[in-house]
Scaffold this active site. Sequence first.
Site, PDB file in Angstrom:
ATOM      1  N   SER A  70       0.857  -1.193   0.000  1.00  0.00           N
ATOM      2  CA  SER A  70       0.000   0.000   0.000  1.00  0.00           C
ATOM      3  C   SER A  70       0.887   1.234   0.000  1.00  0.00           C
ATOM      4  O   SER A  70       2.073   1.154   0.365  1.00  0.00           O
ATOM      5  CB  SER A  70      -0.850  -0.011   1.280  1.00  0.00           C
ATOM      6  OG  SER A  70      -1.540   1.201   1.438  1.00  0.00           O
ATOM      7  N   TYR A  83      -1.626  -0.358  10.834  1.00  0.00           N
ATOM      8  CA  TYR A  83      -1.726  -0.723   9.408  1.00  0.00           C
ATOM      9  C   TYR A  83      -0.415  -0.354   8.705  1.00  0.00           C
ATOM     10  O   TYR A  83       0.126  -1.142   7.929  1.00  0.00           O
ATOM     11  CB  TYR A  83      -2.915   0.002   8.773  1.00  0.00           C
ATOM     12  CG  TYR A  83      -3.184  -0.380   7.319  1.00  0.00           C
ATOM     13  CD1 TYR A  83      -3.561  -1.682   6.978  1.00  0.00           C
ATOM     14  CD2 TYR A  83      -3.076   0.568   6.296  1.00  0.00           C
ATOM     15  CE1 TYR A  83      -3.815  -2.026   5.653  1.00  0.00           C
ATOM     16  CE2 TYR A  83      -3.334   0.229   4.972  1.00  0.00           C
ATOM     17  CZ  TYR A  83      -3.701  -1.076   4.656  1.00  0.00           C
ATOM     18  OH  TYR A  83      -3.950  -1.413   3.342  1.00  0.00           O
TER      19      TYR A  83
HETATM   20  N1  LIG Z   1      -8.669  -0.617  -1.125  1.00  0.00           N
HETATM   21  C1  LIG Z   1      -7.612   0.168  -0.940  1.00  0.00           C
HETATM   22  O1  LIG Z   1      -7.728   1.402  -0.932  1.00  0.00           O
HETATM   23  C2  LIG Z   1      -6.243  -0.432  -0.771  1.00  0.00           C
HETATM   24  C3  LIG Z   1      -5.152   0.426  -0.826  1.00  0.00           C
HETATM   25  C4  LIG Z   1      -3.874  -0.092  -0.635  1.00  0.00           C
HETATM   26  C5  LIG Z   1      -3.706  -1.449  -0.412  1.00  0.00           C
HETATM   27  N2  LIG Z   1      -4.796  -2.269  -0.365  1.00  0.00           N
HETATM   28  C6  LIG Z   1      -4.544  -3.692  -0.084  1.00  0.00           C
HETATM   29  O2  LIG Z   1      -5.142  -4.466  -1.082  1.00  0.00           O
HETATM   30  C7  LIG Z   1      -5.425  -5.762  -0.568  1.00  0.00           C
HETATM   31  C8  LIG Z   1      -6.828  -6.166  -0.984  1.00  0.00           C
HETATM   32  O3  LIG Z   1      -7.754  -5.299  -0.377  1.00  0.00           O
HETATM   33  P1  LIG Z   1      -9.075  -4.767  -1.105  1.00  0.00           P
HETATM   34  O4  LIG Z   1      -8.968  -3.302  -1.158  1.00  0.00           O
HETATM   35  O5  LIG Z   1      -9.334  -5.520  -2.328  1.00  0.00           O
HETATM   36  O6  LIG Z   1     -10.156  -5.074   0.035  1.00  0.00           O
HETATM   37  P2  LIG Z   1     -11.347  -6.119   0.156  1.00  0.00           P
HETATM   38  O7  LIG Z   1     -12.334  -5.928  -0.948  1.00  0.00           O
HETATM   39  O8  LIG Z   1     -11.848  -5.979   1.558  1.00  0.00           O
HETATM   40  O9  LIG Z   1     -10.640  -7.524  -0.041  1.00  0.00           O
HETATM   41  C9  LIG Z   1      -9.890  -8.134   0.976  1.00  0.00           C
HETATM   42  C10 LIG Z   1      -9.757  -9.605   0.655  1.00  0.00           C
HETATM   43  O10 LIG Z   1      -8.955 -10.225   1.662  1.00  0.00           O
HETATM   44  C11 LIG Z   1      -9.599 -11.415   2.066  1.00  0.00           C
HETATM   45  N3  LIG Z   1      -9.258 -11.804   3.431  1.00  0.00           N
HETATM   46  C12 LIG Z   1      -9.350 -11.059   4.558  1.00  0.00           C
HETATM   47  N4  LIG Z   1      -8.980 -11.783   5.613  1.00  0.00           N
HETATM   48  C13 LIG Z   1      -8.651 -13.006   5.152  1.00  0.00           C
HETATM   49  C14 LIG Z   1      -8.207 -14.209   5.760  1.00  0.00           C
HETATM   50  N5  LIG Z   1      -8.012 -14.275   7.084  1.00  0.00           N
HETATM   51  N6  LIG Z   1      -7.958 -15.277   4.964  1.00  0.00           N
HETATM   52  C15 LIG Z   1      -8.159 -15.211   3.631  1.00  0.00           C
HETATM   53  N7  LIG Z   1      -8.570 -14.105   2.995  1.00  0.00           N
HETATM   54  C16 LIG Z   1      -8.821 -13.025   3.757  1.00  0.00           C
HETATM   55  C17 LIG Z   1     -11.087 -11.124   1.923  1.00  0.00           C
HETATM   56  O11 LIG Z   1     -11.801 -12.340   1.745  1.00  0.00           O
HETATM   57  P3  LIG Z   1     -12.739 -13.071   2.843  1.00  0.00           P
HETATM   58  O12 LIG Z   1     -13.308 -12.021   3.727  1.00  0.00           O
HETATM   59  O13 LIG Z   1     -13.743 -13.779   1.986  1.00  0.00           O
HETATM   60  O14 LIG Z   1     -11.819 -14.012   3.538  1.00  0.00           O
HETATM   61  C18 LIG Z   1     -11.102 -10.316   0.644  1.00  0.00           C
HETATM   62  O15 LIG Z   1     -11.149 -11.178  -0.462  1.00  0.00           O
HETATM   63  C19 LIG Z   1      -5.200  -5.678   0.938  1.00  0.00           C
HETATM   64  O16 LIG Z   1      -3.957  -6.247   1.261  1.00  0.00           O
HETATM   65  C20 LIG Z   1      -5.179  -4.186   1.207  1.00  0.00           C
HETATM   66  O17 LIG Z   1      -4.417  -3.864   2.335  1.00  0.00           O
HETATM   67  C21 LIG Z   1      -6.053  -1.796  -0.558  1.00  0.00           C
END
Ligand SMILES: NC(=O)c1ccc[n+]([C@@H]2O[C@H](COP(=O)([O-])OP(=O)(O)OC[C@H]3O[C@@H](n4cnc5c(N)ncnc54)[C@H](OP(=O)(O)O)[C@@H]3O)[C@@H](O)[C@H]2O)c1
Length: 256
Positions: free
Chosen positions: A152, A165
């Site tokens: 991130s 975080y």
């Molecule tokens: N959105 C942003 O602005 C942003 C910015 C920078 C970085 N990121 C990073 O991008 C990545 C994906 O996030 P996203 O934005 O796509 O959010 P999201 O839509 O909430 O997706 C998160 C994913 O992680 C999975 N997950 C959470 N806990 C888990 C566990 N214990 N075991 C297996 N899977 C798990 C969730 O699936 P289940 O709940 O079905 O397990 C979901 O598929 C993360 O690492 C986040 O930190 C996001």
Amino acid sequence: MATTGGQLGGTVSLVTGASSGIGEAAAFDLARLGSAVALVARRADRLEALAERIRQQGGTALVVEADVSDQQQAEDAVARTVAELGRLDVLVNNAGVMLVGPVLDADAEEWRRMVQVNVLGLLYCARAALPHLLRAAEDEPRRVADLVNISSVAGRETRSGSAVYNATKHGVGAFANALRQEVTTRHVRVSLVEPGAVDTELVGHNRPEILEVFRARFGQMERLAADDIASAVSYIVTRPRHVAINEILVRPTEQV
Ligand SMILES: NC(=O)c1ccc[n+]([C@@H]2O[C@H](COP(=O)([O-])OP(=O)(O)OC[C@H]3O[C@@H](n4cnc5c(N)ncnc54)[C@H](OP(=O)(O)O)[C@@H]3O)[C@@H](O)[C@H]2O)c1
């Protein structure tokens, strides 16, 4: 088995956190490029729906319900992928949670969840995948393998209210950079993708008062779409064998 056509034909990818957001988009795009994809997360119904979309496009998808913060489940997810799809060429370490707020009076359970998923889950998956990635890197069709870690902007910068975080994502960066030096001469490329604000479910898991802070900060901004980050992942893994993209930082244009 791995499918034959496309730029990634003959390869197998595993994407953690494939049930929503960036992971879902990345898995779909890797499948579009011809990789057979293992879809890993806890919400199996969401994974099944994605697998169906991939199959309708002529792709191959395997649903693996797993909590990556549990070492055994993470290891089993990798083992099942290799057993059922035959190999592993690409790991997208994407699963993550972001539960933010001031350190004073913070809920330590939220900290534990972030450390367990963002750091330990990512480490467990990397460790389990590495022997298979090293093997794939010695083999056709690409003679190179990829371990893509979704960090991130919060892994490069710190911000008041995001201390833990920040700590987890800085940890991801440190791990990826050190691991890269261990395996790059064996043609396993270790990379970091650092998104700014992406329109996904991530923020929605926070407490109401935190959601208000996010609304004030990002409410008017045109955020990235999950597909924008999926494109970065696909760019990394489709480079020629001698090109390693170590790091990609992607912000929405309006994000300061
Ligand atoms: N959105 C942003 O602005 C942003 C910015 C920078 C970085 N990121 C990073 O991008 C990545 C994906 O996030 P996203 O934005 O796509 O959010 P999201 O839509 O909430 O997706 C998160 C994913 O992680 C999975 N997950 C959470 N806990 C888990 C566990 N214990 N075991 C297996 N899977 C798990 C969730 O699936 P289940 O709940 O079905 O397990 C979901 O598929 C993360 O690492 C986040 O930190 C996001």
